[in-house]
Design a protein around this motif. Structure first.
Motif, PDB file in Angstrom:
ATOM      1  N   SER A  99       0.059  -1.513  -1.762  1.00 28.20           N
ATOM      2  CA  SER A  99      -0.323  -0.954  -3.060  1.00 28.20           C
ATOM      3  C   SER A  99      -0.826  -2.006  -4.051  1.00 28.20           C
ATOM      4  O   SER A  99      -1.794  -2.708  -3.780  1.00 28.20           O
ATOM      5  CB  SER A  99       0.897  -0.208  -3.593  1.00 28.20           C
ATOM      6  OG  SER A  99       0.604   0.446  -4.782  1.00 28.20           O
ATOM      7  N   ASP A 392      -5.331   1.344  -8.451  1.00 30.14           N
ATOM      8  CA  ASP A 392      -4.610   0.214  -7.855  1.00 30.14           C
ATOM      9  C   ASP A 392      -5.131  -0.066  -6.436  1.00 30.14           C
ATOM     10  O   ASP A 392      -6.049   0.598  -5.956  1.00 30.14           O
ATOM     11  CB  ASP A 392      -3.088   0.434  -7.898  1.00 30.14           C
ATOM     12  CG  ASP A 392      -2.633   1.519  -6.947  1.00 30.14           C
ATOM     13  OD1 ASP A 392      -3.459   2.386  -6.592  1.00 30.14           O
ATOM     14  OD2 ASP A 392      -1.458   1.514  -6.542  1.00 30.14           O
ATOM     15  N   ASP A 394      -4.291   0.534  -3.406  1.00 30.66           N
ATOM     16  CA  ASP A 394      -4.422   1.557  -2.359  1.00 30.66           C
ATOM     17  C   ASP A 394      -4.882   2.894  -2.937  1.00 30.66           C
ATOM     18  O   ASP A 394      -4.866   3.913  -2.262  1.00 30.66           O
ATOM     19  CB  ASP A 394      -3.117   1.710  -1.567  1.00 30.66           C
ATOM     20  CG  ASP A 394      -1.955   2.203  -2.413  1.00 30.66           C
ATOM     21  OD1 ASP A 394      -2.003   2.020  -3.652  1.00 30.66           O
ATOM     22  OD2 ASP A 394      -1.001   2.765  -1.853  1.00 30.66           O
ATOM     23  N   ASP A 396      -3.799   5.024  -5.353  1.00 28.55           N
ATOM     24  CA  ASP A 396      -3.010   6.202  -5.698  1.00 28.55           C
ATOM     25  C   ASP A 396      -2.543   6.194  -7.153  1.00 28.55           C
ATOM     26  O   ASP A 396      -1.827   7.086  -7.581  1.00 28.55           O
ATOM     27  CB  ASP A 396      -1.823   6.411  -4.729  1.00 28.55           C
ATOM     28  CG  ASP A 396      -0.869   5.243  -4.694  1.00 28.55           C
ATOM     29  OD1 ASP A 396      -1.086   4.255  -5.418  1.00 28.55           O
ATOM     30  OD2 ASP A 396       0.121   5.315  -3.929  1.00 28.55           O
ATOM     31  N   ARG A 397      -2.938   5.169  -7.906  1.00 30.66           N
ATOM     32  CA  ARG A 397      -2.636   5.159  -9.339  1.00 30.66           C
ATOM     33  C   ARG A 397      -3.930   5.144 -10.125  1.00 30.66           C
ATOM     34  O   ARG A 397      -4.916   4.549  -9.683  1.00 30.66           O
ATOM     35  CB  ARG A 397      -1.875   3.895  -9.717  1.00 30.66           C
ATOM     36  CG  ARG A 397      -0.470   3.823  -9.230  1.00 30.66           C
ATOM     37  CD  ARG A 397       0.167   2.610  -9.859  1.00 30.66           C
ATOM     38  NE  ARG A 397       1.481   2.360  -9.315  1.00 30.66           N
ATOM     39  CZ  ARG A 397       2.298   1.420  -9.794  1.00 30.66           C
ATOM     40  NH1 ARG A 397       1.910   0.661 -10.804  1.00 30.66           N
ATOM     41  NH2 ARG A 397       3.472   1.251  -9.260  1.00 30.66           N
TER      42      ARG A 397
HETATM   43 MG    MG Z   1      -0.358   2.358  -5.045  1.00 29.20          MG
END
Ligand code: MG
Ligand code: 16G
Length: 691
Positions: A99, A392, A394, A396-397
């Motif tokens: 992440s 971010d 990966d 997912d944010r």
């Molecule tokens: Mg992440």
């Protein structure tokens, strides 16, 4: 006594291979002496195993095996009702990512058959399997995995013919190696002795939410296929059935299927020209009538996989555009930025994998924590005076931000210094925008009394956010830190649960029931409209259809929203489309207006190093602490600083971090100075009580 799922022969095979990879690890450790941490124990953290990549080979191998077991022996919706009808293909997933951590770290996330993060009940058993050093420890760990956990309450005979394991990784260099290790582990379950065939589906470099989506889509494809087959009640040739099922699964779990779902959802969401559509024109043609007036969105992709994925999405928008008309709209690709400006969407991508190490001086974590623009050499200044977002490593944010730069007052001319105003729309503001939009649509659709909607958040949400929700009658629920906790709270409390952590990880969850109600209402409405249209006299038609169209539009909007959202997990790409869609539907709402919906109270977050952070025990969703005794009372006293009456704008809490060996201190007050004072005192109290 329960039958063991993993038989003796398979166990022995796995254990042998594990102990081999243990030697392998020792070998690697010698090579990487300086970079490896001294402790051999890798704990199952807030979001799976995560540490320096050189530590992870044996863990990747074991996680691969765990994922295979989950795929082989778990039950999904499709198998729950009737085990005799058990579909042959159940799935799980492994995501290799760390992440927002630095580039030298990596991690393993296990995805269950529904596309969710593997349940909390498994965490300790996974930790035992991954840290076992001897045969006896491994045997014991596998027993725990099988016997303690509800997932595996099934006999070996129930094992599916094929266990499908999906693999994906972010752009970290160590990713490919770790995926290979994990595949070896997954294959260790397969073979004649186990009665399970393991099928590996490597999806390469993908975002974490994409990998979750593939496993989710797999389950849905299987479910739909069996539902259909049951209805047809014809006994097909078994091989042909299996081939046809596999074709369906394969199509549903490709990148293109994912991007298509989101893109079509988004295009339907922003479609406004109802007349054009009813005259038979398609979605894209309908859109041509609307001009884009939202300024382009500049996306900081954290030097990571988000850049790659956004590029693919934009290429799909290009194809859709080319198919619909020839136009002067432009799409430009270069080494460091990619731009797509169409009437449907305008995105400028920055900070791709070739621009530097993942997350270094960029990405949502950097932007949110430092409250400033990414500082990669190529993009430092290019965010100023733009509408911006940051994801971010990966993807997912997501947070949105904007930096206004103007001349310092009274200092115009050559020596003038620029004044910058940084504005952040974090997870709280994403929640507000999405929730308010959906509430409006539910009202317009006449469903507000049938479908409940609320927001789940954590203790880190700003006090101004909770007050704003309260003032506007939006129900909120506070959960413990960590996506899995907020996700669960959103799911448990509401039919539509909007949730975001302040750091930008979140989504809107629609319960199956809510989706059904919306779909049914849509069908009913269309039927009612056509019947009434038929019966009504010419002159009445116009007035009636306006009312009906408002309701219909809202129902279509809700349906499009569902499609734009990744149903498996919070997804920054899906959230960008949803937010852009909402801003457009709100008349191209300017960033400033969204940001100004309420004003955040000043906050301060610090870390305190103590001997043993686990002495702190929290309750009330981590807003209060029970232990060490006396600490909470001290915090309450500190909050009364320079005042003898309770000030409702003041808040402070402490909690042990789930990802670092520190205690986190959070303080909020009406002004920055008070915040600072309270924070120093609370930090001192933590040191006093915890050492
Ligand atoms: Mg992440
Ligand atoms: C992890 C979590 C995040 C949480 C953070 C808390 C996932 C995917 N990520 O990054 O949700 O906010 O940990 O860290 O679950 P902390 O316990 O160190 O404050």
């Amino acid at each position: 006594m329960r039958t063991k799922c993993i038989n003796q022969e398979t166990r022995r095979h796995f254990i042998r291979l594990c102990l081999f990879s243990e030697e392998d690890k020792d070998h690697r450790k010698e090579e990487n002496e300086e970079t490896c941490s001294s402790s051999n124990f890798v704990s199952y953290g807030t979001a799976g195993f995560r540490c320096h990549h050189a530590e992870l080979d044996p863990i990747a191998f074991r996680c691969g095996f765990i994922a295979s077991c989950v795929a082989a022996f778990s039950r999904t919706n499709a198998t729950n009702n009737n085990s005799n009808d058990a579909p042959p293909f159940t799935a799980a997933g492994i995501c290799v990512t760390a992440s927002h951590n630095e580039a030298s770290d990596n991690g393993l996330k296990i995805v269950d058959g529904h596309g969710n993060v593997l349940g909390e009940a498994y965490e300790r058993a996974c930790e035992m399997i991954c840290n076992a050093k001897t045969e006896a420890q491994l045997e014991n760990a596998l027993d725990c995995f099988e016997e303690k956990l509800p997932f595996l309450e099934t006999s070996r005979e129930d094992a599916k013919k094929t266990a499908v394991v999906y693999f994906g990784r972010d752009t970290r260099e160590s990713g490919e190696r770790l995926v290979e290790k994990a595949k070896e582990g997954a294959r260790a379950l397969g073979g004649r002795s186990s009665g399970v065939a393991v099928k590996i589906c490597d999806r390469g470099v993908v975002t974490t939410p994409m990998l979750h989506y593939f496993v989710y889509a797999h389950g849905k494809a299987v479910e739909a296929f069996y539902e259909n087959n049951k209805q047809q009640e014809e006994k097909n040739d078994e091989d042909a059935t299996e081939r046809s099922l596999w074709e369906k699964i394969d199509a549903a779990t490709q990148e293109l299927a994912y991007f298509k779902r989101l893109a079509v959802g988004y295009l339907s969401l922003i479609e406004e020209d109802e007349e054009k559509k009813t005259k038979g024109k398609n979605v894209v043609e309908g859109l041509r009538a609307n001009a884009t007036t939202l300024p382009p969105l500049h996306i900081d992709c954290a030097n990571g996989v988000g850049f790659v994925a956004f590029e693919k999405l934009m290429a799909l928008f290009d194809v859709i555009r080319e198919n619909s008309s020839s136009s002067s709209e432009n799409s430009r690709r270069s080494a460091t930025t990619t731009t797509t400006t169409t009437k449907e969407i305008a995105l400028v991508l920055k900070n791709g994998p070739n621009d530097g190490p993942v997350n270094l001086n960029c990405g949502s974590d950097f932007v949110q924590k430092n409250q400033r623009a990414p500082e990669t050499p190529s993009t430092r200044l290019s965010f100023v005076n733009q509408r911006c977002a940051s994801v971010d490593g990966d993807c997912d944010r997501l947070v949105y931000f904007s930096i206004e730069e103007g001349e310092e007052e009274g200092k115009e001319g050559e020596n003038s210094s620029k004044k910058q105003n940084f504005m952040l729309c974090d997870g709280d503001k994403l929640s507000i925008l999405i929730a308010f939009f959906l509430i409006e649509q539910l009202f317009l659709a006449g469903l507000a009394h049938k479908i409940s909607l609320g927001i789940a958040h954590t203790a880190y949400s700003n006090g101004a956010f909770t007050k704003f929700c309260e003032k506007n009658g939006v129900e909120t629920v506070c959960a413990k830190t960590g996506v899995k906790n907020v996700h669960k709270a959103a799911e448990e409390h509401f039919d539509i649960g909007v949730y975001f952590e302040s750091n930008g990880h979140g989504t809107a969850l629609f319960s199956d029931e809510a989706v059904k109600v919306i779909e049914k209402e849509l069908v009913d409405e269309l039927t009612r409209m056509s019947v009434e249209q038929h019966l009504r006299k010419e002159e009445e038609k116009h007035i009636q259809s306006v009312i009906l169209t408002t309701k219909l539009k809202a129902l279509l909007t809700l349906k499009a929203t569902i499609q734009t959202i990744n149903p498996a997990i919070g997804d920054a790409i899906s959230s960008v489309l949803l937010i852009e869609g909402i801003l457009r539907k709100k008349g191209n709402m300017p960033f400033q207006e969204w940001h100004a919906m309420y004003r955040d109270l000043p906050t301060k977050q610090t870390k305190v190093k103590v001997r043993d952070r686990t002495v702190i025990e929290c309750f009330d969703s981590e807003r209060k602490c029970l232990k060490p005794e006396g600490l909470q009372q001290r915090i309450d006293e500190i909050l009364l600083l320079d005042s003898c009456v309770k000030n409702n704008n003041r808040r402070a809490f402490v909690r042990p971090s789930g990802t670092e060996d520190i205690v986190r201190v959070y303080v909020e007050a009406s002004d920055a100075e008070t915040c600072e004072k309270i924070s120093t005192k609370v930090e001192e109290a933590v040191i006093e009580f915890c050492n």
